[in-house]
Scaffold this active site. Structure first.
Site, short mmCIF file in Angstrom:
data_model
loop_
_atom_site.label_atom_id
_atom_site.label_comp_id
_atom_site.label_asym_id
_atom_site.label_seq_id
_atom_site.Cartn_x
_atom_site.Cartn_y
_atom_site.Cartn_z
N HIS A 84 44.92 45.54 37.40
CA HIS A 84 45.73 46.05 38.18
C HIS A 84 47.11 46.26 37.49
CE1 HIS A 84 43.64 46.00 41.86
NE2 HIS A 84 42.96 44.97 41.44
N GLY B 201 32.20 47.22 40.84
CA GLY B 201 33.53 47.38 39.95
C GLY B 201 33.09 47.69 38.50
N ASP C 62 39.70 53.66 34.13
CA ASP C 62 38.20 53.91 34.28
C ASP C 62 37.70 55.21 33.68
OD1 ASP C 62 38.45 51.41 35.62
OD2 ASP C 62 38.01 52.26 37.64
N GLY D 79 29.64 50.37 43.46
CA GLY D 79 30.16 49.22 44.12
C GLY D 79 30.12 48.04 43.63
C1 GLA Z 1 39.85 50.23 39.72
C2 GLA Z 1 40.58 51.26 39.42
C3 GLA Z 1 41.37 51.35 37.94
C4 GLA Z 1 42.29 49.82 38.00
C5 GLA Z 1 41.27 48.65 38.42
C6 GLA Z 1 42.16 47.54 38.53
O1 GLA Z 1 38.98 50.02 38.76
O2 GLA Z 1 39.93 52.53 39.26
O3 GLA Z 1 42.38 52.30 37.77
O4 GLA Z 1 43.46 49.94 38.66
O5 GLA Z 1 40.89 48.88 39.74
O6 GLA Z 1 42.63 47.07 37.22
#
Ligand code: GLA
Length: 388
Positions: free
Chosen positions: A36, A127, A175, A125
């Site tokens: 974040h 992460g 990402d 989903g």
């Molecule tokens: C998701 C978002 C990223 C980043 C993360 C938290 O994966 O796509 O841009 O903000 O959450 O670090």
């Protein structure tokens, strides 16, 4: 592992076997630390994992884009010459693909139509950025078959814009950036303001990066995500009264924050504290990995988790449980939730000698505590998007 030959053969069965398709891939990712922070102009330290999305693609002479997903056995299409219609009751997965295509065109590319067959083994989903892998692999495929030069950073930015404008998630750049630019055997320390990255070697001769999937998907994750982002922006606005030169939380250091934090309401204060301390931890962890100080890197991962749980409040009981279990296993150097949060995965730094004990403890204790069987993946740092 996706069978590339089988995917090509399937493509020719679906679309006719006039010529074999070209194949393009983009990986999922795990973020080692720096959570974040990306949408606060800060630092992140992700690496690509050995899970990927592959697009089999063939150019068409018109401007239609036909898409079929192997995973969910669904087909859909859109026409680049017809306006995007939000009211069509569209499928979310198509919006990622169509979003990237339309953004690339808005930004100057001229694309041809295409037939796509897509397969992925990035869990959805969880992460691990299955959506970025989809955006970047299809974006790369579209540009390549249209004979357009691919700028990797612009490709990542187009993926991010597709999520903002066609999906409604105000994500940062991490990402898509790592999916487009990852390097084998390295994590990337990405400066999310300058969009420059430096490689950080991750040596897996003595330790492994182990990903534990809690198998929890949080329904409200994207609205909570956008809310966190807004809280950070509010924090910047308020801190500007004391520190007029700042543009983002990236610009505030720990001692400045301590001096001025009283001007912030309680919740905003905790959100800002997480981001500011997490940026410092990320830079410190990159150094620790560079110096092979894995104890220190692991310690910073634990601290990151505590901050995400207490100050940023994006963890959940299941993720906390996975971290607690990890902490009690000898030879685990660090553990934390990874990605947006509210479910998904933890990332663990585990000495290779302790891998079996770790797997055993997580599988048994997590199941006892939650009635869920965790999924456990071990991954090297893999390369970024490419034609295969
Ligand atoms: C998701 C978002 C990223 C980043 C993360 C938290 O994966 O796509 O841009 O903000 O959450 O670090």
């Amino acid at each position: 592992v996706i069978d590339r030959n089988k995917l090509s053969r399937l493509f020719m069965e679906v679309y006719g076997d006039s010529s074999p398709p070209r194949l393009f891939r983009a990986p999922g990712r795990v973020n080692l630390i720096g959570e974040h922070t990306d949408y606060n102009d800060g630092f992140v330290l992700p690496m690509a994992i050995n899970r990927e999305t592959i697009v089999a693609a063939r150019r068409r002479d018109d401007r239609r884009v036909r898409v079929r997903s192997v995973n969910i056995n669904e087909a859909a299409e859109f026409d680049l010459d017809t306006k995007f219609n939000r009211a069509n009751g569209r499928r979310l997965w198509l919006n990622y693909i169509e979003g990237v295509a339309r953004i690339l065109e808005e930004r100057g590319a001229r694309l041809t139509g295409a037939d796509f067959l897509i397969q992925s083994d990035v869990p959805e989903g969880a992460g691990l950025s299955s959506s970025a892998a989809l955006e970047v692999s299809t974006g790369l495929a579209m540009l390549s078959i249209s004979n357009t030069e691919v700028d990797r950073v612009k490709l990542a930015l187009a993926g991010q814009a597709a999520e903002h404008e066609y999906v409604g998630a105000k994500v940062g750049i991490m990402d898509q950036y790592i999916a487009a630019l990852a390097e084998k055997q390295h994590a990337l320390l990405i400066d999310c303001r300058s969009l420059e990255a430096t490689t950080v070697p991750v040596d897996t001769s003595t330790v492994s990066f182990v990903i534990c999937n809690s198998r929890v998907k949080h329904e409200l994750a994207s609205s909570a995500y956008n809310q966190r982002r807004a809280e950070c922006e509010r924090g910047v606005e308020l801190l500007k009264n004391k520190l007029p030169e700042i543009r983002a939380l990236r610009d505030v250091n720990a001692s400045e924050f301590e001096k001025h934090e009283d001007c912030l309401p309680e919740i905003i204060r905790r959100r800002c504290r997480h981001v500011i301390t997490e940026n410092a931890r990320t830079l410190a962890a990159a150094n620790a990995f560079r110096q092979s100080d894995l104890q220190r890197a692991g310690q910073l991962m634990y601290e990151s988790h505590a901050s995400l749980d207490h100050d940023y409040e994006v963890s959940c009981p299941e993720l906390n449980r996975l971290v607690e279990i990890a902490r009690r296993v000898e030879g685990v150097l660090g553990a934390r939730m990874t990605g947006g949060g509210f479910g998904g995965c933890t990332v663990n730094l585990v000495e290779n000698e302790s891998l079996d004990a770790f797997r055993e403890a997580v599988t048994r204790e997590y199941y006892e505590a939650t009635d869920r069987a965790p999924a456990i993946y071990v991954s090297e740092a893999c390369g970024g998007a490419e034609e295969v």
